[in-house]
Design a protein around this motif. Structure first.
Motif, PDB file in Angstrom:
ATOM      1  N   ASP A  60     -61.594   5.158  -2.734  1.00  0.00           N
ATOM      2  CA  ASP A  60     -60.365   4.584  -2.191  1.00  0.00           C
ATOM      3  C   ASP A  60     -59.170   5.490  -2.478  1.00  0.00           C
ATOM      4  OD1 ASP A  60     -61.560   2.316  -1.158  1.00  0.00           O
ATOM      5  OD2 ASP A  60     -61.331   1.181  -3.014  1.00  0.00           O
ATOM      6  N   LEU A  61     -58.263   5.525  -1.520  1.00  0.00           N
ATOM      7  CA  LEU A  61     -57.023   6.296  -1.642  1.00  0.00           C
ATOM      8  C   LEU A  61     -55.845   5.364  -1.410  1.00  0.00           C
ATOM      9  CD1 LEU A  61     -55.438   9.063  -1.725  1.00  0.00           C
ATOM     10  CD2 LEU A  61     -55.722   9.102   0.770  1.00  0.00           C
ATOM     11  N   VAL A  62     -54.884   5.392  -2.335  1.00  0.00           N
ATOM     12  CA  VAL A  62     -53.623   4.653  -2.198  1.00  0.00           C
ATOM     13  C   VAL A  62     -52.512   5.690  -2.094  1.00  0.00           C
ATOM     14  CG1 VAL A  62     -52.194   2.807  -3.154  1.00  0.00           C
ATOM     15  CG2 VAL A  62     -54.577   3.028  -3.887  1.00  0.00           C
ATOM     16  N   VAL A  63     -51.580   5.499  -1.165  1.00  0.00           N
ATOM     17  CA  VAL A  63     -50.492   6.459  -1.006  1.00  0.00           C
ATOM     18  C   VAL A  63     -49.156   5.795  -1.354  1.00  0.00           C
ATOM     19  CG1 VAL A  63     -49.313   8.045   0.568  1.00  0.00           C
ATOM     20  CG2 VAL A  63     -51.780   7.695   0.781  1.00  0.00           C
ATOM     21  N   MET A  64     -48.406   6.479  -2.211  1.00  0.00           N
ATOM     22  CA  MET A  64     -47.101   5.995  -2.652  1.00  0.00           C
ATOM     23  C   MET A  64     -46.070   6.077  -1.526  1.00  0.00           C
ATOM     24  SD  MET A  64     -45.005   4.904  -5.011  1.00  0.00           S
ATOM     25  CE  MET A  64     -45.955   5.035  -6.540  1.00  0.00           C
ATOM     26  N   VAL A  65     -45.276   5.023  -1.377  1.00  0.00           N
ATOM     27  CA  VAL A  65     -44.142   5.043  -0.439  1.00  0.00           C
ATOM     28  C   VAL A  65     -42.894   4.696  -1.261  1.00  0.00           C
ATOM     29  CG1 VAL A  65     -43.134   4.097   1.658  1.00  0.00           C
ATOM     30  CG2 VAL A  65     -45.624   4.353   1.476  1.00  0.00           C
ATOM     31  N   ARG A  66     -42.179   5.723  -1.662  1.00  0.00           N
ATOM     32  CA  ARG A  66     -40.975   5.560  -2.485  1.00  0.00           C
ATOM     33  C   ARG A  66     -40.039   6.725  -2.145  1.00  0.00           C
ATOM     34  NH1 ARG A  66     -40.414   6.503  -8.871  1.00  0.00           N
ATOM     35  NH2 ARG A  66     -38.388   5.534  -9.225  1.00  0.00           N
ATOM     36  N   PRO A  67     -38.925   6.456  -1.484  1.00  0.00           N
ATOM     37  CA  PRO A  67     -38.115   7.533  -0.918  1.00  0.00           C
ATOM     38  C   PRO A  67     -37.279   8.325  -1.908  1.00  0.00           C
ATOM     39  CG  PRO A  67     -37.085   5.418  -0.479  1.00  0.00           C
ATOM     40  CD  PRO A  67     -38.404   5.126  -1.113  1.00  0.00           C
ATOM     41  N   ARG A  68     -37.076   7.765  -3.104  1.00  0.00           N
ATOM     42  CA  ARG A  68     -36.233   8.446  -4.101  1.00  0.00           C
ATOM     43  C   ARG A  68     -36.544   7.896  -5.482  1.00  0.00           C
ATOM     44  NH1 ARG A  68     -33.144   4.410  -5.748  1.00  0.00           N
ATOM     45  NH2 ARG A  68     -32.242   2.940  -4.247  1.00  0.00           N
ATOM     46  N   ALA A  69     -36.113   8.650  -6.496  1.00  0.00           N
ATOM     47  CA  ALA A  69     -36.228   8.165  -7.871  1.00  0.00           C
ATOM     48  C   ALA A  69     -35.124   7.146  -8.152  1.00  0.00           C
ATOM     49  CB  ALA A  69     -36.127   9.342  -8.835  1.00  0.00           C
ATOM     50  N   GLY A  70     -35.185   6.538  -9.328  1.00  0.00           N
ATOM     51  CA  GLY A  70     -34.150   5.570  -9.690  1.00  0.00           C
ATOM     52  C   GLY A  70     -34.601   4.146  -9.460  1.00  0.00           C
ATOM     53  N   ASP A  71     -33.648   3.276  -9.139  1.00  0.00           N
ATOM     54  CA  ASP A  71     -33.981   1.854  -8.992  1.00  0.00           C
ATOM     55  C   ASP A  71     -34.736   1.596  -7.684  1.00  0.00           C
ATOM     56  OD1 ASP A  71     -32.154   1.568  -6.864  1.00  0.00           O
ATOM     57  OD2 ASP A  71     -30.532   0.957  -8.200  1.00  0.00           O
ATOM     58  N   PHE A  72     -35.071   0.321  -7.469  1.00  0.00           N
ATOM     59  CA  PHE A  72     -35.877  -0.062  -6.303  1.00  0.00           C
ATOM     60  C   PHE A  72     -35.082  -0.932  -5.329  1.00  0.00           C
ATOM     61  CE2 PHE A  72     -38.519   0.573 -10.051  1.00  0.00           C
ATOM     62  CZ  PHE A  72     -39.361   1.596  -9.598  1.00  0.00           C
ATOM     63  N   ASN A  73     -33.751  -0.851  -5.444  1.00  0.00           N
ATOM     64  CA  ASN A  73     -32.857  -1.595  -4.556  1.00  0.00           C
ATOM     65  C   ASN A  73     -32.462  -0.662  -3.420  1.00  0.00           C
ATOM     66  OD1 ASN A  73     -31.031  -3.375  -3.423  1.00  0.00           O
ATOM     67  ND2 ASN A  73     -29.414  -2.937  -4.913  1.00  0.00           N
ATOM     68  N   TYR A  74     -33.258  -0.681  -2.366  1.00  0.00           N
ATOM     69  CA  TYR A  74     -33.081   0.278  -1.272  1.00  0.00           C
ATOM     70  C   TYR A  74     -32.157  -0.265  -0.186  1.00  0.00           C
ATOM     71  CZ  TYR A  74     -37.206   2.265  -3.513  1.00  0.00           C
ATOM     72  OH  TYR A  74     -38.078   2.788  -4.427  1.00  0.00           O
ATOM     73  N   ASN A  75     -31.355   0.641   0.387  1.00  0.00           N
ATOM     74  CA  ASN A  75     -30.471   0.248   1.487  1.00  0.00           C
ATOM     75  C   ASN A  75     -31.223   0.292   2.818  1.00  0.00           C
ATOM     76  OD1 ASN A  75     -30.490   2.948   2.433  1.00  0.00           O
ATOM     77  ND2 ASN A  75     -28.681   3.476   1.222  1.00  0.00           N
ATOM     78  N   TYR A  76     -30.522  -0.054   3.890  1.00  0.00           N
ATOM     79  CA  TYR A  76     -31.166  -0.155   5.207  1.00  0.00           C
ATOM     80  C   TYR A  76     -31.818   1.167   5.613  1.00  0.00           C
ATOM     81  CZ  TYR A  76     -31.761  -0.614  10.236  1.00  0.00           C
ATOM     82  OH  TYR A  76     -32.293  -0.616  11.500  1.00  0.00           O
ATOM     83  N   ALA A  77     -31.097   2.275   5.437  1.00  0.00           N
ATOM     84  CA  ALA A  77     -31.622   3.586   5.841  1.00  0.00           C
ATOM     85  C   ALA A  77     -32.875   3.942   5.043  1.00  0.00           C
ATOM     86  CB  ALA A  77     -30.553   4.665   5.667  1.00  0.00           C
ATOM     87  N   GLU A  78     -32.886   3.593   3.755  1.00  0.00           N
ATOM     88  CA  GLU A  78     -34.052   3.891   2.917  1.00  0.00           C
ATOM     89  C   GLU A  78     -35.258   3.034   3.316  1.00  0.00           C
ATOM     90  OE1 GLU A  78     -31.758   5.361  -1.137  1.00  0.00           O
ATOM     91  OE2 GLU A  78     -32.015   3.213  -0.777  1.00  0.00           O
ATOM     92  N   ILE A  79     -35.009   1.772   3.648  1.00  0.00           N
ATOM     93  CA  ILE A  79     -36.099   0.907   4.118  1.00  0.00           C
ATOM     94  C   ILE A  79     -36.670   1.445   5.429  1.00  0.00           C
ATOM     95  CG2 ILE A  79     -36.672  -1.401   5.009  1.00  0.00           C
ATOM     96  CD1 ILE A  79     -36.466  -1.355   1.977  1.00  0.00           C
ATOM     97  N   GLU A  80     -35.799   1.919   6.309  1.00  0.00           N
ATOM     98  CA  GLU A  80     -36.280   2.510   7.575  1.00  0.00           C
ATOM     99  C   GLU A  80     -37.101   3.768   7.301  1.00  0.00           C
ATOM    100  OE1 GLU A  80     -36.160   1.652  11.017  1.00  0.00           O
ATOM    101  OE2 GLU A  80     -35.972  -0.209   9.867  1.00  0.00           O
TER     102      GLU A  80
END
Length: 211
Positions: A55-75
């Motif tokens: 099995d392979l799992v792929v990380m989806v995390r656009p930046r380091a730091g907290d996990f409170n993402y804005n609209y552009a980051e969610i997109e």
């Protein structure tokens, strides 16, 4: 016991497979806690995982730091999810938490919908959820089809033996079929002991097997 290794390159993935790993979590920038990897590496990893029947799992995390993402980051995350799906990825991991330490349900729904029919794992963003809200978060994640939650049971600067009590509480509060997978400071040396203390059969770490 299932062992999942967090890694950031193809060479380490091949070594882990040779070492008998059960599942790979592919990241970029492990030193930042893991970020979304480049699609070219993901495409290669998919082929290697299929050939090795792991099995392979792929990380989806656009930046380091907290996990409170804005609209552009969610997109950005949504586009990554759709791209990885097109490459044959079967499992992705992500997590969103709002500024109050609640599970960000609306943003999570958007990403979960984009991921279908891939399996979704909620990563260590779980530890950024205020403990009082964690039981409700676990119920919600299970109801929305998340199959597994990765957690350290506290802040990553705390040793795993300091967070073991809260990890036991998380395991106890989780819906029966939602897998709780401990990570952060778990190695091939202490994995069996921790799994037995928690009553779990899946563990995660970057040193979960001896390479």
């Amino acid at each position: 016991m299932k062992r999942e290794i967090a890694l950031g390159d193809i060479a380490t993935m091949k070594a882990a497979i040779a070492g008998g790993i059960n599942r790979v979590e592919l990241n970029a920038h492990l030193e930042l806690g893991g970020l979304t990897p480049d699609w070219q590496i993901v495409a290669e990893a998919v082929k290697i995982a299929q050939a090795a029947n792991i099995d392979l799992v792929v990380m989806v995390r656009p930046r380091a730091g907290d996990f409170n993402y804005n609209y552009a980051e969610i997109e950005n995350m949504r586009r990554s999810i759709l791209l990885f799906k097109s490459l044959g990825v079967k499992m992705v991991t992500f997590g969103v938490v709002d500024e109050k330490g609640h599970l960000a349900k609306g943003k999570m729904v958007k990403l979960i919908e984009a991921a279908k029919p891939m399996h979704v794992v909620y990563h260590m963003a779980f530890d950024a959820i205020v403990p009082a809200y964690q039981p409700q978060a676990l119920q919600w994640l299970y109801q929305y089809g998340v199959i597994r939650v990765l957690t350290h049971g506290g802040q990553l600067n705390e040793q795993i033996d300091e967070t073991i009590h809260h990890l036991q509480e998380i395991v106890a509060m989780a819906p029966e079929k939602l897998i709780i997978m401990p990570g952060g400071g778990i190695t091939y040396e202490n994995a069996t002991d921790i799994a037995e203390k928690l009553g779990v059969n899946e563990v995660h770490g970057s040193k979960i097997i001896a390479l």
